[in-house]
Design a protein around this motif. Structure first.
Motif, PDB file in Angstrom:
ATOM      1  N   LYS A  76      -9.233  21.919 -19.805  1.00  0.00           N
ATOM      2  CA  LYS A  76      -9.586  20.704 -19.900  1.00  0.00           C
ATOM      3  C   LYS A  76      -8.438  19.760 -20.086  1.00  0.00           C
ATOM      4  N   ARG A  77      -7.827  20.218 -21.114  1.00  0.00           N
ATOM      5  CA  ARG A  77      -6.495  19.192 -21.446  1.00  0.00           C
ATOM      6  C   ARG A  77      -5.686  19.122 -20.180  1.00  0.00           C
ATOM      7  N   ILE A  78      -5.478  20.265 -19.359  1.00  0.00           N
ATOM      8  CA  ILE A  78      -4.337  20.191 -18.145  1.00  0.00           C
ATOM      9  C   ILE A  78      -5.027  19.391 -17.010  1.00  0.00           C
ATOM     10  N   LEU A  79      -6.376  19.517 -17.061  1.00  0.00           N
ATOM     11  CA  LEU A  79      -7.073  18.275 -16.081  1.00  0.00           C
ATOM     12  C   LEU A  79      -6.866  16.992 -16.447  1.00  0.00           C
ATOM     13  N   ILE A  80      -7.149  16.583 -17.856  1.00  0.00           N
ATOM     14  CA  ILE A  80      -7.117  15.281 -18.466  1.00  0.00           C
ATOM     15  C   ILE A  80      -5.655  14.784 -17.801  1.00  0.00           C
ATOM     16  N   TRP A  81      -4.540  15.507 -18.611  1.00  0.00           N
ATOM     17  CA  TRP A  81      -3.254  15.000 -18.291  1.00  0.00           C
ATOM     18  C   TRP A  81      -2.739  15.073 -16.774  1.00  0.00           C
ATOM     19  N   GLY A  82      -3.332  15.946 -16.105  1.00  0.00           N
ATOM     20  CA  GLY A  82      -3.082  15.945 -14.605  1.00  0.00           C
ATOM     21  C   GLY A  82      -3.601  14.636 -13.913  1.00  0.00           C
ATOM     22  N   LEU A  83      -4.786  14.397 -14.255  1.00  0.00           N
ATOM     23  CA  LEU A  83      -5.396  13.089 -13.829  1.00  0.00           C
ATOM     24  C   LEU A  83      -4.726  11.722 -14.200  1.00  0.00           C
ATOM     25  N   VAL A  84      -4.281  11.669 -15.321  1.00  0.00           N
ATOM     26  CA  VAL A  84      -3.468  10.501 -15.807  1.00  0.00           C
ATOM     27  C   VAL A  84      -2.143  10.548 -15.369  1.00  0.00           C
ATOM     28  N   ALA A  85      -1.417  11.537 -15.111  1.00  0.00           N
ATOM     29  CA  ALA A  85      -0.058  11.634 -14.416  1.00  0.00           C
ATOM     30  C   ALA A  85      -0.235  11.362 -12.902  1.00  0.00           C
ATOM     31  N   ALA A  86      -1.345  11.762 -12.496  1.00  0.00           N
ATOM     32  CA  ALA A  86      -1.581  11.353 -10.763  1.00  0.00           C
ATOM     33  C   ALA A  86      -1.705   9.964 -10.897  1.00  0.00           C
ATOM     34  N   GLY A  87      -2.529   9.271 -11.670  1.00  0.00           N
ATOM     35  CA  GLY A  87      -2.823   7.809 -11.825  1.00  0.00           C
ATOM     36  C   GLY A  87      -1.385   6.970 -11.908  1.00  0.00           C
ATOM     37  N   LEU A  88      -0.637   7.534 -12.873  1.00  0.00           N
ATOM     38  CA  LEU A  88       0.750   6.786 -13.124  1.00  0.00           C
ATOM     39  C   LEU A  88       1.677   6.933 -11.982  1.00  0.00           C
ATOM     40  N   VAL A  89       1.512   8.110 -11.387  1.00  0.00           N
ATOM     41  CA  VAL A  89       2.543   8.412 -10.105  1.00  0.00           C
ATOM     42  C   VAL A  89       2.244   7.270  -9.207  1.00  0.00           C
ATOM     43  N   LEU A  90       0.793   7.335  -8.822  1.00  0.00           N
ATOM     44  CA  LEU A  90       0.468   6.551  -7.713  1.00  0.00           C
ATOM     45  C   LEU A  90       0.733   5.115  -7.869  1.00  0.00           C
ATOM     46  N   ALA A  91       0.562   4.550  -9.204  1.00  0.00           N
ATOM     47  CA  ALA A  91       0.881   3.179  -9.496  1.00  0.00           C
ATOM     48  C   ALA A  91       2.317   2.831  -9.660  1.00  0.00           C
ATOM     49  N   LEU A  92       3.164   3.810  -9.734  1.00  0.00           N
ATOM     50  CA  LEU A  92       4.718   3.619  -9.843  1.00  0.00           C
ATOM     51  C   LEU A  92       5.347   2.677  -8.636  1.00  0.00           C
ATOM     52  N   PRO A  93       4.944   2.757  -7.413  1.00  0.00           N
ATOM     53  CA  PRO A  93       5.583   2.172  -6.293  1.00  0.00           C
ATOM     54  C   PRO A  93       5.392   0.683  -6.528  1.00  0.00           C
ATOM     55  N   ASN A  94       4.001   0.089  -7.326  1.00  0.00           N
ATOM     56  CA  ASN A  94       3.909  -1.376  -7.558  1.00  0.00           C
ATOM     57  C   ASN A  94       5.069  -1.839  -8.473  1.00  0.00           C
ATOM     58  N   LEU A  95       5.754  -1.073  -9.077  1.00  0.00           N
ATOM     59  CA  LEU A  95       6.619  -1.681 -10.162  1.00  0.00           C
ATOM     60  C   LEU A  95       7.940  -1.929  -9.507  1.00  0.00           C
ATOM     61  N   PHE A  96       8.150  -1.434  -8.198  1.00  0.00           N
ATOM     62  CA  PHE A  96       9.452  -1.832  -7.295  1.00  0.00           C
ATOM     63  C   PHE A  96       8.835  -2.319  -6.138  1.00  0.00           C
ATOM     64  N   TYR A  97       7.846  -3.349  -5.866  1.00  0.00           N
ATOM     65  CA  TYR A  97       6.978  -3.587  -4.613  1.00  0.00           C
ATOM     66  C   TYR A  97       7.826  -4.098  -3.618  1.00  0.00           C
ATOM     67  N   SER A  98       8.840  -5.026  -3.698  1.00  0.00           N
ATOM     68  CA  SER A  98       9.762  -5.246  -2.556  1.00  0.00           C
ATOM     69  C   SER A  98      10.469  -4.161  -1.960  1.00  0.00           C
ATOM     70  N   ARG A  99      11.047  -3.335  -2.913  1.00  0.00           N
ATOM     71  CA  ARG A  99      11.750  -2.334  -2.222  1.00  0.00           C
ATOM     72  C   ARG A  99      11.059  -1.481  -1.458  1.00  0.00           C
ATOM     73  N   VAL A 100       9.635  -1.009  -1.878  1.00  0.00           N
ATOM     74  CA  VAL A 100       9.017   0.065  -1.270  1.00  0.00           C
ATOM     75  C   VAL A 100       8.213  -0.656   0.093  1.00  0.00           C
ATOM     76  N   GLU A 101       7.916  -2.114  -0.147  1.00  0.00           N
ATOM     77  CA  GLU A 101       7.597  -2.544   1.270  1.00  0.00           C
ATOM     78  C   GLU A 101       8.482  -2.365   2.236  1.00  0.00           C
ATOM     79  N   GLN A 102       9.718  -2.662   1.956  1.00  0.00           N
ATOM     80  CA  GLN A 102      10.861  -2.729   2.914  1.00  0.00           C
ATOM     81  C   GLN A 102      11.022  -1.324   3.352  1.00  0.00           C
ATOM     82  N   SER A 103      11.030  -0.660   2.581  1.00  0.00           N
ATOM     83  CA  SER A 103      11.271   0.960   3.023  1.00  0.00           C
ATOM     84  C   SER A 103       9.881   1.188   3.976  1.00  0.00           C
ATOM     85  N   ASN A 104       8.794   1.093   3.696  1.00  0.00           N
ATOM     86  CA  ASN A 104       7.659   1.427   4.447  1.00  0.00           C
ATOM     87  C   ASN A 104       7.824   0.521   6.012  1.00  0.00           C
ATOM     88  N   ASP A 105       8.086  -0.631   5.586  1.00  0.00           N
ATOM     89  CA  ASP A 105       8.352  -1.313   7.044  1.00  0.00           C
ATOM     90  C   ASP A 105       9.493  -0.612   7.974  1.00  0.00           C
TER      91      ASP A 105
END
Length: 553
Positions: A8-37
């Motif tokens: 359960k501990r591994i699952l909880i921290w895994g979900l938290v880590a997944a959420g943080l990693v998925l949110a990370l690109p939004n901290l570098f919005y312009s850079r990631v947007e240009q890269s995607n384009d």
């Protein structure tokens, strides 16, 4: 007592880590947007060193999903268009005339000679010389009718045939008009979406409003005029027989014909048969190219049905001119030199490279079934969108700081645990929105701000319950365990009712309301997860390490 299994501990921290990693690109919005384009351009075949360099701005092993910014945050164009469905009725009647003519000719012995009469748009009026044969004429024309292809028109046919003196009057039936309106709006929505997608804009909003209107919002585009240039052209391509040429704009074309201007030669007009041989609806592909003289042109290819009609017509009319008509203008009128069996050809004219490319895009996306009147148009500048983003950031920061201070002041160390869970909660909301590719608008920001305020409700219920359990002197471990167990039902009940409200808002609302409902609903789910599991895990880890004899909540 206070126990959480390792998985359960591994699952909880895994979900938290997944959420943080998925949110990370939004901290570098312009850079990631240009890269995607740049990556999208490379996949489309534009593999230049510059695009390779821009694409490398963001590591490929990290997620690159971003929250799309809505019209009110990014700026862009807003249009409200009314589709002229009556145009479709008129086109149907014009296309029906050759069939009616051929069918009545077979009954000439009974109905006599036939002649097309002037009539209102959407009505086909045919005069017969022997009124005694009217019943036969009506029955013959009714034989051309087809069943209405809609649930509401089950059992009805698409034509309404009646008589008016010596005239046979043909028009679409009411059931067919209703079905045609539905098809026209659906087709217009799909074609507009395809045209805008071809240009590469991000997350456009294209919605039907009422019976004959379409709402179009395109973030990130310069002005409403640019959108109108993309979607305002119907791109109605037809191939029509040429009757004659004239320089007199007042020439009467005659019944069943039309007078259209030539694009390349000002002052020149063509008299054409209204009924086309083939239309752009039978095109399967159109690509920009160059003609034998190196001038920009457009190659096209028909589907099997169009290829057969085109081939039969060219075989029967060698030496005769035929006109290529785009949106009511003759762009080319070549003479048929030989049979063209392959169903492909080339459109030439005084095009620039940009014009030939745009024409190919319009033809490839498909012709709009009818013209549109733009009832409302607005251009929202990027400065206004940036102001909205700044205001949303300020609102989130003020709400977040106020909640963090309140929780720490009220619950001390346990308040810090709740605050950590709140920060994780907001990050997970952004992570899920990024994963879904959702569009964030001002109402969506309002939903996030509300989530921040509501996120600690569950922790307040838990901590107050722990306080009550501590008064019975059962020990801190037992008090914490019972606090979480007994507060669970109240937390679930309170959040389920709010989640039901969010679902109803999403189902019954339009764009902005749905944006609010999505962020509110996701916020409820993540806040319950962080309150019940993340804070509990933090408390358990702290309790296992410190083993306090008493606790202060």
């Amino acid at each position: 007592m206070l126990q959480l299994e390792l998985w359960k501990r591994i699952l909880i921290w895994g979900l938290v880590a997944a959420g943080l990693v998925l949110a990370l690109p939004n901290l570098f919005y312009s850079r990631v947007e240009q890269s995607n384009d740049a990556i999208a351009a490379i996949e489309a075949g534009i593999d230049t060193p510059e695009n390779q360099e821009i694409a490398a701005q963001w590591p490929s092993f990290l997620p690159s999903g971003l929250i799309n910014l809505g019209l009110d945050l990014r700026g862009g164009a807003h249009l409200l268009a009314e589709v002229k469905v009556e145009d479709v009725y008129a086109q149907r009647m014009e296309a029906l005339w050759p069939e009616v003519r051929d069918a009545l000719r077979d009954e000439r012995a009974t109905v006599g000679t036939i002649r097309l009469q002037e009539s209102a748009p959407g009505i086909l009026r045919v005069r017969i010389s022997q009124p005694d044969g009217m019943a036969t004429a009506i029955q013959t024309v009714e034989g051309l009718a087809r069943p209405v292809t809609s649930l509401t028109g089950a059992g009805a046919t698409d034509l309404a045939v009646s008589s008016d003196g010596a005239d046979v009057v043909v028009q679409l039936s009411d059931a067919e008009k209703q079905a045609t309106d539905q098809r026209t709006l659906s087709q217009a929505l799909e074609i507009i979406r395809r045209r805008i997608d071809e240009v590469g804009t991000r997350e456009p909003t294209i919605l039907r409003q009422g019976t004959d209107r379409i709402l179009i919002q395109v973030p990130g585009i310069g002005s409403a005029d640019e959108v109108k240039e993309i979607i305002g052209t119907t791109a109605q391509l037809t191939f029509q027989p040429v009757i004659s040429r004239t320089t007199n704009a007042e020439t009467s074309p005659g019944v069943g014909n039309e007078l259209l201007p030539a694009v390349d030669e000002p002052g020149l007009f063509y008299v054409l048969e209204q009924a086309p041989v083939v239309t752009g609806e039978q095109l399967t592909d159109a690509q920009p190219s160059f003609d034998q003289n190196g001038r920009p042109a457009v190659n096209f290819r028909f589907n099997p049905q169009g290829a057969r009609k085109f081939g039969d017509y060219t075989a029967a009319n060698i030496g005769s001119p035929f006109a290529i008509v785009l949106d009511g203008e003759v762009i080319s009128a070549p003479t048929i030199q030989s049979h063209i069996p392959g169903g492909s050809g080339i459109i030439t004219g005084n095009f620039t490279i940009e014009e030939s490319t745009n024409l190919a895009v319009l033809l490839r996306a498909g012709a709009l079934p009818a013209g549109m009147d733009f009832l409302e148009e607005r251009t929202i500048g990027p400065e206004l969108g940036q102001d909205s983003i700044d205001a949303g950031k300020l609102a989130c920061m003020v709400a977040g700081i106020a909640v963090l201070v309140f929780m720490f002041a009220s619950y001390g160390l346990f308040g810090i645990f709740a605050n950590i869970a709140l920060i994780i909660n907001v990050a997970m909301v952004f992570g899920v929105l990024s994963m879904l590719g959702a569009t964030l608008t001002l109402p969506g920001i309002a939903g996030i701000v509300l989530t921040i305020g509501m996120a600690v409700d569950a922790n307040v219920l838990i901590f107050e319950r722990i306080r009550e359990e501590l008064k019975t002197a059962k020990g801190p471990a037992r008090a914490i365990s019972l606090g979480y167990e007994k507060a669970l039902s109240a937390i679930v009940d309170a959040n389920i009712t709010t989640l039901i409200t969010a679902v109803i808002l999403f189902a019954a609302g339009s764009g902005p309301v749905r944006g609010f409902a999505v962020t509110l609903g996701l916020g409820i789910i993540t806040s319950v997860f962080t309150a019940i599991y993340v804070t509990r895990l933090l408390v358990v880890m702290w309790f296992e390490r410190k083993r306090p004899r008493t606790i202060e909540v």
